[in-house]
Design a protein around this motif. Structure first.
Motif, PDB file in Angstrom:
ATOM      1  N   SER A  48       0.771  -1.140  -0.042  1.00  0.00           N
ATOM      2  CA  SER A  48      -0.082   0.022   0.088  1.00  0.00           C
ATOM      3  C   SER A  48       0.850   1.333   0.025  1.00  0.00           C
ATOM      4  O   SER A  48      -0.007   2.251  -0.308  1.00  0.00           O
ATOM      5  N   ALA A  49       2.134   1.198   0.273  1.00  0.00           N
ATOM      6  CA  ALA A  49       2.888   2.271   0.564  1.00  0.00           C
ATOM      7  C   ALA A  49       3.697   2.839  -0.590  1.00  0.00           C
ATOM      8  O   ALA A  49       4.194   1.740  -1.630  1.00  0.00           O
ATOM      9  N   ASP A  50       4.278   3.751  -0.812  1.00  0.00           N
ATOM     10  CA  ASP A  50       5.383   4.379  -1.696  1.00  0.00           C
ATOM     11  C   ASP A  50       6.715   4.310  -1.085  1.00  0.00           C
ATOM     12  O   ASP A  50       7.676   3.851  -1.941  1.00  0.00           O
ATOM     13  N   VAL A  51       6.613   4.235   0.007  1.00  0.00           N
ATOM     14  CA  VAL A  51       8.074   4.113   0.957  1.00  0.00           C
ATOM     15  C   VAL A  51       7.756   3.267   2.124  1.00  0.00           C
ATOM     16  O   VAL A  51       6.942   3.626   2.821  1.00  0.00           O
ATOM     17  N   LEU A  52       8.644   2.441   2.434  1.00  0.00           N
ATOM     18  CA  LEU A  52       8.654   1.667   3.575  1.00  0.00           C
ATOM     19  C   LEU A  52       9.788   2.121   4.273  1.00  0.00           C
ATOM     20  O   LEU A  52      11.297   2.140   3.792  1.00  0.00           O
ATOM     21  N   VAL A  53       9.902   2.291   5.775  1.00  0.00           N
ATOM     22  CA  VAL A  53      10.975   2.582   6.578  1.00  0.00           C
ATOM     23  C   VAL A  53      10.901   1.728   7.596  1.00  0.00           C
ATOM     24  O   VAL A  53      10.355   1.531   8.581  1.00  0.00           O
ATOM     25  N   PRO A  54      11.849   0.311   7.219  1.00  0.00           N
ATOM     26  CA  PRO A  54      12.077  -0.585   8.142  1.00  0.00           C
ATOM     27  C   PRO A  54      13.303  -0.416   9.067  1.00  0.00           C
ATOM     28  O   PRO A  54      14.178   0.570   8.774  1.00  0.00           O
ATOM     29  N   THR A  55      13.558  -1.301   9.966  1.00  0.00           N
ATOM     30  CA  THR A  55      14.754  -1.293  10.884  1.00  0.00           C
ATOM     31  C   THR A  55      15.010  -2.704  10.790  1.00  0.00           C
ATOM     32  O   THR A  55      14.805  -3.443  10.121  1.00  0.00           O
ATOM     33  N   ILE A  56      16.313  -2.935  11.622  1.00  0.00           N
ATOM     34  CA  ILE A  56      16.912  -4.347  11.635  1.00  0.00           C
ATOM     35  C   ILE A  56      16.118  -5.354  12.073  1.00  0.00           C
ATOM     36  O   ILE A  56      16.410  -6.624  11.633  1.00  0.00           O
ATOM     37  N   THR A  57      15.168  -5.007  12.580  1.00  0.00           N
ATOM     38  CA  THR A  57      14.381  -6.288  13.224  1.00  0.00           C
ATOM     39  C   THR A  57      13.316  -6.564  12.017  1.00  0.00           C
ATOM     40  O   THR A  57      12.540  -7.624  12.339  1.00  0.00           O
ATOM     41  N   ASP A  58      13.252  -6.054  10.900  1.00  0.00           N
ATOM     42  CA  ASP A  58      12.387  -6.450   9.801  1.00  0.00           C
ATOM     43  C   ASP A  58      13.211  -7.305   8.911  1.00  0.00           C
ATOM     44  O   ASP A  58      14.035  -6.717   8.061  1.00  0.00           O
ATOM     45  N   GLN A  59      12.747  -8.436   8.457  1.00  0.00           N
ATOM     46  CA  GLN A  59      13.438  -9.487   7.664  1.00  0.00           C
ATOM     47  C   GLN A  59      12.618  -8.946   5.977  1.00  0.00           C
ATOM     48  O   GLN A  59      11.585  -9.675   5.822  1.00  0.00           O
ATOM     49  N   ILE A  60      13.169  -8.325   5.241  1.00  0.00           N
ATOM     50  CA  ILE A  60      12.785  -7.955   3.948  1.00  0.00           C
ATOM     51  C   ILE A  60      13.367  -8.710   2.907  1.00  0.00           C
ATOM     52  O   ILE A  60      14.324  -8.374   2.167  1.00  0.00           O
ATOM     53  N   ASP A  61      12.773 -10.016   2.733  1.00  0.00           N
ATOM     54  CA  ASP A  61      13.608 -11.203   1.944  1.00  0.00           C
ATOM     55  C   ASP A  61      12.862 -11.030   0.604  1.00  0.00           C
ATOM     56  O   ASP A  61      11.940 -10.333   0.381  1.00  0.00           O
ATOM     57  N   ALA A  62      13.431 -11.830  -0.349  1.00  0.00           N
ATOM     58  CA  ALA A  62      12.734 -11.824  -1.627  1.00  0.00           C
ATOM     59  C   ALA A  62      11.268 -12.260  -1.888  1.00  0.00           C
ATOM     60  O   ALA A  62      10.566 -11.562  -2.703  1.00  0.00           O
ATOM     61  N   ALA A  63      10.881 -13.168  -0.895  1.00  0.00           N
ATOM     62  CA  ALA A  63       9.523 -13.599  -1.254  1.00  0.00           C
ATOM     63  C   ALA A  63       8.464 -12.295  -0.553  1.00  0.00           C
ATOM     64  O   ALA A  63       7.500 -12.103  -1.390  1.00  0.00           O
ATOM     65  N   LEU A  64       9.079 -11.582   0.337  1.00  0.00           N
ATOM     66  CA  LEU A  64       8.244 -10.487   0.665  1.00  0.00           C
ATOM     67  C   LEU A  64       8.335  -9.333  -0.267  1.00  0.00           C
ATOM     68  O   LEU A  64       7.314  -8.713  -0.530  1.00  0.00           O
ATOM     69  N   ILE A  65       9.533  -9.089  -0.791  1.00  0.00           N
ATOM     70  CA  ILE A  65       9.602  -8.065  -1.828  1.00  0.00           C
ATOM     71  C   ILE A  65       8.772  -8.643  -3.138  1.00  0.00           C
ATOM     72  O   ILE A  65       8.001  -7.494  -3.864  1.00  0.00           O
ATOM     73  N   GLY A  66       8.475  -9.736  -3.462  1.00  0.00           N
ATOM     74  CA  GLY A  66       7.808 -10.208  -4.525  1.00  0.00           C
ATOM     75  C   GLY A  66       6.321 -10.029  -4.186  1.00  0.00           C
ATOM     76  O   GLY A  66       5.489  -9.637  -5.200  1.00  0.00           O
ATOM     77  N   GLN A  67       5.842  -9.792  -2.991  1.00  0.00           N
ATOM     78  CA  GLN A  67       4.365  -9.214  -2.873  1.00  0.00           C
ATOM     79  C   GLN A  67       4.242  -7.761  -2.684  1.00  0.00           C
ATOM     80  O   GLN A  67       3.093  -7.259  -2.624  1.00  0.00           O
ATOM     81  N   ALA A  68       5.436  -6.904  -2.922  1.00  0.00           N
ATOM     82  CA  ALA A  68       5.199  -5.568  -2.737  1.00  0.00           C
ATOM     83  C   ALA A  68       4.382  -5.142  -4.012  1.00  0.00           C
ATOM     84  O   ALA A  68       4.007  -5.630  -5.141  1.00  0.00           O
ATOM     85  N   GLY A  69       3.467  -4.082  -3.754  1.00  0.00           N
ATOM     86  CA  GLY A  69       2.712  -3.475  -4.696  1.00  0.00           C
ATOM     87  C   GLY A  69       3.538  -2.497  -5.808  1.00  0.00           C
ATOM     88  O   GLY A  69       4.775  -2.433  -5.566  1.00  0.00           O
ATOM     89  N   ASP A  70       2.773  -2.191  -6.793  1.00  0.00           N
ATOM     90  CA  ASP A  70       3.327  -1.221  -7.808  1.00  0.00           C
ATOM     91  C   ASP A  70       3.721   0.106  -7.407  1.00  0.00           C
ATOM     92  O   ASP A  70       4.694   0.571  -7.766  1.00  0.00           O
TER      93      ASP A  70
END
Length: 328
Positions: A48-70
């Motif tokens: 839903s967002a244009d920008v995500l601001v994560p921290t080291i506690t968030d695992q942003i792996d390939a599978a999660l990135i694959g679910q990202a919106g346009d």
């Protein structure tokens, strides 16, 4: 007609001045209460967002990135390390990644020295004795530790933080040694009075204190393994305020329990906050809750860098702290 404001999702609570400025500049969704986002919440935010601001506690792996919106076009990490983000996959999806480098150098170096002092001078044991009401007066043989002056400090990773540690250690009278992927410039060696070791094994065998100050990469995973720990002197100590994965935690626990090394000071752990329970039981180890960069000034500076990265991106330019796979 002005362009709509960027939609920004922040995964953890940030200092109040940073959150206030976020609300002024962007259509921001802040995290309240300050708990780690679930994988499902992260996926929703990235859809839903244009920008995500994560921290080291968030695992942003390939599978999660694959679910990202346009809409998602920038992952503006709040922190310097990005090993929790699959930067290559993000880049292949046209999603930029930025970080906040250089902010925590001095704060982390301070904590490295605090860990060294805590382990070598047995400070936590003294605090525990006083808190428990067990101290019955001074004794010549009580709480004997080791003097820092004259000790050999081996720094594993001579980047910004490693050099900041070396400057502090030099003031304490330590002899500075280091192992690095590349030898630093001669003028830096001269300033720090630092001796370079091409062989990590040879350096480890001769040091009184070893400080881990390198990032976590495939080549540094378990760099300090069981074999290398056995090279260290029984009187040596190791401290780590960098990345937990650099040390084989099980091997370290065995070495400490067997008296093969004298002690350890850790602010980071191989499995995040899942600490080996046997490590907690070892008396000659100091454990801290990943607080090496935890200063008010540092946290605000990190937030300011995130703001600059997002604002620069919103203005149609490359974020100044963009991370690309070739940098890792």
């Amino acid at each position: 007609m002005p362009s709509p404001r960027l939609s920004v999702v922040v995964t953890r609570r940030l200092p109040e001045p940073v959150e206030t400025r976020m609300k002024e500049l962007f259509d921001v969704r802040l995290r309240d209460p300050d708990t780690r986002m679930s994988r499902e919440e992260l996926a929703e935010a990235m859809q839903s967002a244009d920008v995500l601001v994560p921290t080291i506690t968030d695992q942003i792996d390939a599978a999660l990135i694959g679910q990202a919106g346009d809409r998602l076009r920038l992952i503006a990490n709040y922190g310097s390390g990005v090993d929790h983000i699959d930067v290559a996959t993000a880049r292949s999806r046209g999603i930029l990644v930025s970080n906040t480098p250089g902010v925590v150098t001095e704060d982390t170096a301070d904590m490295v020295m605090a860990l060294i002092m805590a382990v070598t001078r047995r400070i936590p044991e003294g605090i525990a004795s006083m808190a428990g009401g067990n101290w019955d007066g001074w004794s010549p043989m009580a709480f004997l530790g080791s003097r820092l002056a004259g000790k050999r400090l081996g720094i594993l990773g001579m980047g910004r933080i490693g050099q900041a540690v070396a400057r502090r250690a030099k003031v304490f009278g330590c002899q500075v040694h280091y192992h690095n992927r590349r030898r630093v410039r001669p003028e830096i060696e001269e300033e720090l009075e630092a001796t370079w070791w091409e062989s990590l094994d040879q350096m480890l065998a001769r040091m009184d204190i070893v400080s881990i100050n390198c990032p976590h990469t495939p080549s540094t995973f378990h760099l300090l393994n069981a074999r290398r720990l056995k090279l260290m002197k029984p009187s040596a100590v190791v401290v780590n305020a960098s990345r937990g994965e650099v040390i084989d935690e099980n091997a370290l626990t065995r070495a400490l329990r067997a008296g093969e090394i004298a002690g350890a000071g850790l602010d980071v752990y191989e499995r995040g906050n899942q600490i080996n329970p046997r490590l907690r039981e070892v008396p000659n180890v100091v454990l801290l809750p990943h607080m090496g960069s935890a200063t008010i000034e540092g946290r605000i500076e990190m937030g300011e860098k995130v703001l600059i990265n997002i604002k620069t991106f919103a203005d149609g330019h490359r974020p100044p702290d963009q991370v690309v796979p070739g940098m890792l």
